[in-house]
Design a protein around this motif. Structure first.
Motif, mmCIF file in Angstrom:
data_model
loop_
_atom_site.group_PDB
_atom_site.id
_atom_site.type_symbol
_atom_site.label_atom_id
_atom_site.label_comp_id
_atom_site.label_asym_id
_atom_site.label_seq_id
_atom_site.Cartn_x
_atom_site.Cartn_y
_atom_site.Cartn_z
ATOM 1 N N ASP A 236 0.839 -1.203 0.000
ATOM 2 C CA ASP A 236 0.000 0.000 0.000
ATOM 3 C C ASP A 236 0.871 1.248 0.000
ATOM 4 O O ASP A 236 2.105 1.180 0.052
ATOM 5 N N THR A 237 0.242 2.416 -0.063
ATOM 6 C CA THR A 237 0.987 3.663 -0.177
ATOM 7 C C THR A 237 1.753 4.013 1.085
ATOM 8 O O THR A 237 2.631 4.876 1.070
ATOM 9 N N GLN A 238 1.441 3.348 2.204
ATOM 10 C CA GLN A 238 2.184 3.556 3.451
ATOM 11 C C GLN A 238 3.364 2.601 3.566
ATOM 12 O O GLN A 238 4.136 2.680 4.519
ATOM 13 N N TYR A 242 1.244 -7.151 2.005
ATOM 14 C CA TYR A 242 0.234 -8.180 2.220
ATOM 15 C C TYR A 242 0.570 -9.355 1.297
ATOM 16 O O TYR A 242 0.821 -9.166 0.104
ATOM 17 N N SER A 256 0.280 -9.603 7.035
ATOM 18 C CA SER A 256 0.587 -8.205 6.731
ATOM 19 C C SER A 256 1.729 -7.740 7.628
ATOM 20 O O SER A 256 1.761 -8.048 8.826
ATOM 21 N N LEU A 279 -5.298 -4.791 -3.717
ATOM 22 C CA LEU A 279 -5.834 -3.830 -2.757
ATOM 23 C C LEU A 279 -6.966 -3.023 -3.384
ATOM 24 O O LEU A 279 -6.942 -2.715 -4.580
ATOM 25 N N GLU A 283 -7.691 1.359 -0.204
ATOM 26 C CA GLU A 283 -6.720 0.579 0.568
ATOM 27 C C GLU A 283 -7.249 0.107 1.925
ATOM 28 O O GLU A 283 -6.480 -0.243 2.805
ATOM 29 N N THR A 284 -8.551 0.049 2.055
ATOM 30 C CA THR A 284 -9.120 -0.475 3.309
ATOM 31 C C THR A 284 -9.351 -1.981 3.240
ATOM 32 O O THR A 284 -9.596 -2.609 4.268
ATOM 33 N N VAL A 286 -8.029 -5.802 1.420
ATOM 34 C CA VAL A 286 -7.145 -6.615 0.599
ATOM 35 C C VAL A 286 -7.915 -7.878 0.201
ATOM 36 O O VAL A 286 -8.621 -8.471 1.021
ATOM 37 N N THR A 301 -7.730 -4.217 5.883
ATOM 38 C CA THR A 301 -6.282 -4.057 5.931
ATOM 39 C C THR A 301 -5.795 -3.543 7.283
ATOM 40 O O THR A 301 -4.653 -3.795 7.674
ATOM 41 N N THR A 489 2.807 -3.432 -7.328
ATOM 42 C CA THR A 489 2.271 -3.150 -5.993
ATOM 43 C C THR A 489 0.884 -3.715 -5.765
ATOM 44 O O THR A 489 0.463 -3.871 -4.616
ATOM 45 N N GLN A 491 -1.749 -2.115 -6.224
ATOM 46 C CA GLN A 491 -2.598 -1.003 -5.759
ATOM 47 C C GLN A 491 -3.624 -0.661 -6.823
ATOM 48 O O GLN A 491 -3.281 -0.498 -7.994
#
Length: 493
Positions: A236-238, A242, A256, A279, A283-284, A286, A301, A489, A491
């Protein structure tokens, strides 16, 4: 005499009834269609027709194809080839035995031939690691922000020779930046976090996931679990990752980790996850496919709690599927028997459609610029309609462990088992076969300038190739290649 006269009258009456039936026969009715649905100049088209409901039996078929030669056919389902692109009116006239007729016309748009595909193998790089076969898990190269290319030498012989390799692209040549061996073989593709570092899963329980420094190849951390295969980490972007585990027993599950290697959550005792997760846009959530249960999981997530699971119920052998997502949030995945589309309804998931596609398990679904879907399968490269799952066409070839990639022109690139990278038009027409090796060619990655990077088995080595493609780039679509982007990714944004 009276009896004979009455008999003659009855016979005449019956005969008259038969004539009336012929005169009053229901009129014929017909409709037609053609394939391919997007015809191209110089490519044969099949026109096929069927009587409409209530039609009388049809005895004659007459086609007019509307070309300059006034070409016709009296077959029910004829083939025809237009030699020039353009708009044509095709008319079908049918008749029944009573002479009743019906005609139907349709406009057919014939496109010019696909734009010429100009390619050039710029370089090939060989790290000279002996391997027994190409790494599993639909592996594909990933590209860092500085242009470094990372790929995997997996399934080494012995297994502890598996490596993550970093290559500097000097333009016309490539040089080794670093190569880091892992404690066990790698059966999946790497991914890149927002900090530029590399994540990769390995088979070994004690070193299930590695984080490698993107600049030096140094092992930043490694964490244990249940071992992993065919599961490229989603990031994810943070920077949280996963991934699934490989064991087909009660020990398997979903994991994760934070960018620093802290375990955020795990779901174990649930069976194997031989698939690359994806994701949601926010991004809440997966999504991952539980191979043992045959269910697609939607997991929060933040804490690893289950949102819902939807039964596949459509074939088994889901090893290697690389999950993907459409712009509307539809989740796509493959099994040995089907390509499946799942809708996330919030509290539940539901099957949108499933298509019979044998042998699609070890590939994944990508999306072309016109919205069509593409996947590798037992029969070859398959194109599907995203709304219905209907099969548009199949280009026959032998492929394994290759997720296609689509460029801005709608051209589809896929690795074959005979050492070729095969390029097919959006309409299923072969454009080029590029010989790279003598074994399996894996999943291609398309850079922003249209350059294609791909791994191929050549003898006992895995080679990385750079292929220049003129006037190209990734498709302007929601999911043009494995992992959606050049960093793998997963994403969805």
């Amino acid at each position: 005499m009276k009896i004979l006269f009455m008999s003659l009258l009855m016979g005449l009456s019956l005969y008259a009834c038969k004539d009336d039936d012929m005169v009053d026969m229901a009129p014929p009715g017909v409709d037609f269609n053609y394939t391919p649905s997007s015809p191209v100049e110089g490519i044969e088209i099949l026109f096929y027709s069927d009587p409409t409901e209530g039609s009388s039996p049809i005895s004659e078929w007459h086609w007019e194809f509307g070309d300059a030669n006034n070409s016709t056919s009296n077959k029910r389902n004829p083939y025809f080839t237009y030699t020039t692109a353009g708009t044509y009116t095709v008319k079908l006239t049918v008749k029944n035995q009573a002479g009743g007729s019906f005609e139907v016309s349709k406009t057919v748009e014939v496109a010019p031939p696909p734009k010429e595909l100009i390619t050039n193998i710029v370089w090939e790089f060989n790290n000279n690691t002996t391997v027994s076969k190409l790494n599993e898990g639909s592996s594909s190269p990933v590209i860092g922000d500085d242009g470094t290319i990372y790929y995997v030498e997996g399934n080494g012989s012995p297994v502890n020779t598996s490596k993550v390799v970093a290559v500097t692209d000097n333009g016309s040549t490539a040089t080794l930046k670093w190569a880091t061996a892992t404690a066990s073989y790698i059966a999946n593709a790497p991914s890149i976090g927002p900090d530029g570092h590399i994540y990769v899963n390995t088979w070994q329980n004690a070193n299930m996931v590695y984080k490698l420094n993107g600049a030096t190849g140094e092992v930043m951390w490694t964490k244990g679990g249940r071992g992993a295969s065919n599961t490229t980490p989603a990031v994810d972007t943070q920077g949280n990752i996963y991934h699934g585990s490989r064991l087909q027993s009660s020990d398997g599950g979903l994991y994760s980790w934070s960018p620093t290697g802290d375990k955020r959550w795990q779901i174990v005792n649930q069976g194997a996850f031989y698939t690359a997760p994806v994701l949601s846009k926010d991004e809440t959530t997966v999504y991952a496919l539980n191979t043992n249960e045959g269910k697609l999981w939607a997991v929060n997530t933040a804490d690893g709690t289950m949102k819902w699971s939807e039964s596949v119920g459509m074939g088994s052998g889901t090893h290697g599927s690389s999950l993907s997502m459409g712009a509307d949030g539809t989740i796509y995945y493959t099994t040995n028997a089907h390509v499946v589309a799942i809708t996330d309804n919030g509290a539940t998931g539901s099957v949108k459609w499933s298509a019979d596609v044998t042998g699609a398990a070890q590939s994944g679904v990508v999306i072309g610029p016109n919205g069509d879907l593409y996947t590798g399968a037992g029969a070859g490269l398959v194109s599907l309609n995203a709304a219905t799952g209907g099969i548009n066409w199949t280009y026959p070839l032998s492929t394994n462990e290759s997720v296609p990639a689509v460029d801005v022109e709608g051209r589809v690139y896929i690795g074959a088992t005979n050492g070729n990278l095969v390029v097919v038009s959006k309409d299923g027409i072969l454009l080029k076969e590029i010989q790279l090796g003598d074994g399996v060619v894996n999943s291609p990655t398309i850079a922003s300038d249209g350059t294609v990077y791909v791994e191929a088995l050549s003898g006992a080595n895995i080679k990385l190739f750079k292929i220049a493609v003129a006037e190209s780039g990734p498709a302007n679509s929601y999911w043009p290649m494995k992992g959606r982007n050049v960093k793998n990714t997963g994403q969805s944004k």
